[in-house]
Motif scaffolding. Structure first.
Motif: not given
Length: 136
Positions: A53-65
């Motif tokens: 829901n939150c992340l843009v389609s292009e050039n978006g990144f989620a970093y989860i540790v």
């Protein structure tokens, strides 16, 4: 840049954005950073849906540790949950990216001060995984 409160259990279907901690619909974002947010099976699915829901389609990144599944229940489902929502996930061990000093359990004068083992929730032998998620 800004930071906003988010409860991933308060998210609903993708409305073109996400709901912040005050109930406002917010625009999609370029970067998501989170750590130690999966502790049970339902957390994995809720987090994956929230990233979708939150992340843009292009050039978006989620970093989860997250700690691995031996120490955090539900982590073993995260890649599948993200993939089922049309996202691409790369998973790597944090130890592969950092100085081994972060993982030394006995400090000497030559090791770093305040290593990973001194953080809240760390238990001996815990391995951390970095998930990098993009929308496909």
């Amino acid at each position: 840049a800004s930071v906003s409160k988010l409860d991933f259990y308060a998210q609903t279907a993708d409305l073109g954005g996400w709901t912040d901690g005050d109930g406002n619909i917010r625009s999609k974002v370029d970067i998501i950073i989170a750590a130690d947010v999966i502790c049970k099976r339902s957390d994995s699915l809720a987090l994956a849906q929230t990233i979708s829901n939150c992340l843009v389609s292009e050039n978006g990144f989620a970093y989860i540790v997250c700690a691995n599944a031996a120490h955090r229940f539900g982590v073993e489902y995260f890649v599948t949950d993200c993939t089922n929502l049309g996202m691409h996930v790369k998973a790597n061990q944090v130890a592969d990216f950092c100085s081994k000093e972060l993982l030394i359990e006995e400090h000497s004068s030559s090791s770093c001060l305040g290593g990973l083992e001194l953080t809240t929730g760390y238990v001996s032998g815990m391995e951390m995984t970095l998930f990098v998620i993009t929308r496909t």
